[in-house]
Scaffold this motif. Structure first.
Motif, short mmCIF file in Angstrom:
data_model
loop_
_atom_site.label_atom_id
_atom_site.label_comp_id
_atom_site.label_asym_id
_atom_site.label_seq_id
_atom_site.Cartn_x
_atom_site.Cartn_y
_atom_site.Cartn_z
N VAL A 146 0.82 -1.18 0.01
CA VAL A 146 0.13 -0.08 0.00
C VAL A 146 0.87 1.38 0.03
O VAL A 146 0.62 2.22 -0.67
N ARG A 147 1.97 1.19 0.77
CA ARG A 147 2.81 2.46 0.82
C ARG A 147 3.42 2.55 -0.58
O ARG A 147 3.74 3.68 -1.17
N LEU A 148 3.86 1.42 -1.13
CA LEU A 148 4.70 1.49 -2.33
C LEU A 148 3.39 2.16 -3.54
O LEU A 148 4.06 2.97 -4.41
N ALA A 149 2.16 1.67 -3.35
CA ALA A 149 1.40 1.85 -4.33
C ALA A 149 1.01 3.90 -4.26
O ALA A 149 0.63 4.23 -5.22
N GLY A 150 1.17 4.04 -3.35
CA GLY A 150 0.85 5.61 -2.90
C GLY A 150 2.32 6.44 -2.98
O GLY A 150 2.32 7.55 -3.00
N ASN A 151 3.35 5.81 -3.40
CA ASN A 151 4.60 6.54 -3.49
C ASN A 151 4.84 6.92 -5.03
O ASN A 151 5.12 6.00 -5.91
N PRO A 152 4.95 8.15 -5.41
CA PRO A 152 5.43 8.69 -6.53
C PRO A 152 6.42 8.16 -7.04
O PRO A 152 6.73 8.05 -8.35
N LEU A 153 7.56 7.90 -6.34
CA LEU A 153 8.66 7.27 -6.74
C LEU A 153 8.44 5.79 -7.59
O LEU A 153 9.13 5.27 -8.50
N ALA A 154 7.20 5.19 -7.40
CA ALA A 154 6.88 3.78 -8.08
C ALA A 154 6.12 4.15 -9.18
O ALA A 154 5.92 2.98 -9.94
N LYS A 155 5.98 5.56 -9.77
CA LYS A 155 5.38 5.77 -11.00
C LYS A 155 6.19 5.40 -12.29
O LYS A 155 7.59 5.45 -12.19
N ASN A 156 5.78 4.99 -13.42
CA ASN A 156 6.38 4.63 -14.49
C ASN A 156 7.47 3.68 -14.52
O ASN A 156 8.40 3.88 -15.09
N LYS A 157 7.34 2.78 -13.58
CA LYS A 157 8.16 1.43 -13.60
C LYS A 157 7.74 0.21 -14.02
O LYS A 157 8.14 -0.86 -13.96
N GLY A 158 6.64 0.50 -14.53
CA GLY A 158 5.80 -0.69 -15.05
C GLY A 158 4.97 -1.44 -13.65
O GLY A 158 5.23 -0.92 -12.66
N VAL A 159 4.48 -2.64 -13.86
CA VAL A 159 3.90 -3.08 -12.88
C VAL A 159 4.91 -3.94 -11.79
O VAL A 159 5.82 -4.35 -12.32
N LEU A 160 4.71 -3.78 -10.45
CA LEU A 160 5.99 -4.02 -9.77
C LEU A 160 5.25 -5.11 -8.56
O LEU A 160 3.81 -5.40 -8.54
N ILE A 161 5.99 -6.10 -8.14
CA ILE A 161 5.70 -7.01 -7.28
C ILE A 161 6.43 -6.59 -5.84
O ILE A 161 7.83 -6.58 -6.00
N ALA A 162 5.73 -6.61 -4.85
CA ALA A 162 6.45 -6.08 -3.37
C ALA A 162 6.12 -7.20 -2.36
O ALA A 162 4.89 -7.44 -1.87
N MET A 163 7.03 -7.88 -1.97
CA MET A 163 7.00 -8.89 -1.06
C MET A 163 8.09 -9.16 -0.28
O MET A 163 9.43 -8.90 -1.13
N ASN A 164 8.18 -9.44 0.85
CA ASN A 164 9.40 -9.68 1.81
C ASN A 164 10.61 -8.55 1.74
O ASN A 164 11.79 -8.73 1.43
N ASP A 165 9.87 -7.28 1.54
CA ASP A 165 10.78 -6.01 1.63
C ASP A 165 11.92 -5.82 0.35
O ASP A 165 12.59 -5.14 0.14
N GLU A 166 11.21 -6.65 -0.78
CA GLU A 166 11.86 -6.73 -2.07
C GLU A 166 11.03 -6.03 -2.70
O GLU A 166 9.81 -6.52 -2.86
N ILE A 167 11.43 -5.20 -3.99
CA ILE A 167 10.46 -4.73 -5.06
C ILE A 167 11.00 -5.38 -6.37
O ILE A 167 12.33 -5.38 -6.72
N ASN A 168 10.06 -6.10 -7.11
CA ASN A 168 10.51 -6.88 -8.35
C ASN A 168 9.82 -6.15 -9.43
O ASN A 168 8.69 -5.76 -9.25
#
Ligand code: SIN
Length: 338
Positions: A146-168
Motif C-alpha cells: 500500500v505504501r509503495l502504491a501511494g509512492n510517486p517514486l513507484a510511478k512509470n516503472k511498470g507493474v511491480l511485485i512487492a513482497m519480503n521487503d523486495e521490489i521486483n
C-alpha cells in the motif's frame, strides 16, 4: 489525515483489488503452513488486520474473486485490467494494490504490465504463509505494498511485485522457491529495489516496453487468443503438439532444452503446425539467459524466439501479439521489444 501536531496531510488514494491466494489463506492451526484454504478470507478482514495502512493511504478494497491463483483465467485478467484502467481514467486512485496468490502472481503482473494504460503504480502482493499462521508474512507485505502504491517514486516503472521487503519488476521476476518467503527474484537481472523500514529505494528499472508505451489494448476484448506451452524433455514426441493443433491453438511456446533446442520428434509436429498457421515461439526451460536465434535450422522453419521471457510469460506476450497481427516479423519485433 490529521497528524499529532494537528497538521492536515493529504494521503494518496490507494485501491486494493483482492483475488485470493495464501495472503487470504486460512488454516485450522497457527502452525499449518501448507495445509490451508487459499483465498478464504475477504478483503475487509485482511485490511482490518493491518489498521496501519490508514496512516499511509486513503484505502478502499474490492473483492474481484476468492481463488487459489493456480485457477486464474484470461477472463479474470481481462476483468482486472479493465477495472484498473477505469479506476485510473476516472481518477479514483493514485495507486492500485492487487492481492494475489503467488503461484501465478508473476503472470498476472506481466499481463497487466502490457495492458495498463497509466504510469500510476500497480503493485501485486501475496504471501507465502496463510493469514492464520505464526509469523504470517501477509500483513507486512500488504502494508508495504500500500505504501509503495501511494509512492510517486513507484510511478512509470511498470507493474511491480512487492513482497519480503523486495521490489521486483513484472517482466523479469519469477517465483523461485515453493515455500520460502523470499521466493520472488529475477535471478540474473536483479531486484528493482528494496523496502527498508517501510520506505522504498529503487536501483533498477526495466528498459523493455510496458504500460503507456505498450501497443496492447484489451478494453474491448472478452477473450484472448489460445496459446499453449509445450515442455521439451528427453524422449519427447509430437503427441502434445498435434493435440494442441487439433484443439485449435493459435500459438505454441516450446519450452525448449538449453538454448531453445527442440526434440526432433516434437520438431516434426511443430513444423506441421507452423505450416497450418500456428505461430511457434522457442523459449527455454533453463530459467536464465536468452533464446535469440543462433539455430539457423529453426529460423528456416519460421520458428520465432522468446528472448529472455520465461515460457509462461512468452505465452502471455504471444497471446497479446495475436490480438494485433499474424505476421511473423511483427510478432518477433514484439518479442524483441517487450
Ligand atoms: C496461490 O497461488 O493461490 C496459492 C499459493 C500462494 O498464494 O502462495
Amino acid at each position: 489525515m490529521k497528524t499529532a501536531e494537528g497538521t492536515i496531510i493529504q494521503l494518496p488514494k490507494v485501491k486494493i483489488l483482492a483475488t485470493g491466494g495464501t495472503i487470504a489463506g486460512s488454516a485450522l492451526l497457527k502452525t499449518q503452513m501448507s495445509e490451508y484454504k487459499a483465498g478464504a478470507i475477504g478483503i475487509q478482514t485482511l485490511l482490518d488486520a493491518v489498521p496501519q495502512v490508514k496512516d499511509h493511504a486513503d484505502v478502499s478494497g474490492e473483492q474481484i474473486c476468492q481463488i487459489s491463483s493456480n485457477n486464474i483465467t484470461d477472463g479474470i485478467w481481462l476483468q482486472i485490467a479493465k477495472k484498473v484502467n477505469a479506476i485510473f481514467n476516472n481518477g479514483e486512485a493514485e495507486g492500485i494494490v492487487i492481492t494475489h496468490g503467488t503461484d501465478t502472481l508473476e503472470e498476472t503482473a506481466y499481463f497487466l504490465n502490457l495492458v495498463i494504460k497509466s504510469t500510476n503504480p500497480v503493485v501485486l502482493v501475496g504471501a507465502m504463509r496463510p493469514a492464520t499462521a505464526i509469523s504470517a508474512d501477509g500483513p507486512i507485505n500488504l502494508l508495504n505494498a500500500v505504501r509503495l502504491a501511494g509512492n510517486p517514486l513507484a510511478k512509470n516503472k511498470g507493474v511491480l511485485i512487492a513482497m519480503n521487503d523486495e521490489i521486483n519488476g513484472a517482466r523479469d521476476a519469477t517465483k523461485t522457491n515453493t515455500s520460502h518467503v523470499n521466493t520472488f527474484r529475477a535471478p540474473e537481472l536483479g531486484y528493482m529495489g528494496y523496502i527498508n523500514n517501510g520506505e522504498a529505494f529503487f536501483y533498477n528499472a526495466s528498459l523493455r516496453k510496458h504500460t503507456l508505451s505498450s501497443e496492447f489494448v484489451v478494453n474491448d476484448l472478452d477473450k484472448l487468443p489460445y496459446v499453449e506451452i509445450i515442455y521439451g524433455h528427453a524422449n519427447d514426441s509430437r503427441i502434445l503438439v498435434d493435440a494442441a493443433v487439433e484443439a485449435g491453438v493459435r500459438g505454441i511456446i516450446y519450452a525448449g532444452m538449453g538454448n531453445g533446442s527442440i526434440h526432433e520428434k516434437a520438431e516434426e509436429g511443430l513444423i506441421a503446425a507452423q505450416k497450418k498457421g500456428v505461430v511457434i515461439v522457442r523459449s527455454s526451460r533453463c530459467g536464465n539467459g536468452t533464446v535469440k536465434g543462433g539455430q539457423v535450422k529453426y529460423s528456416k522453419e519460421n520458428f520465432l524466439t522468446g528472448d529472455s521471457l520465461s515460457p509462461q510469460k512468452a505465452r502471455i506476450l504471444l497471446s497479446l501479439a495475436l490480438t494485433k497481427t499474424n505476421k511473423l516479423d511483427e510478432i518477433q519485433r514484439m518479442f524483441n521489444e517487450y
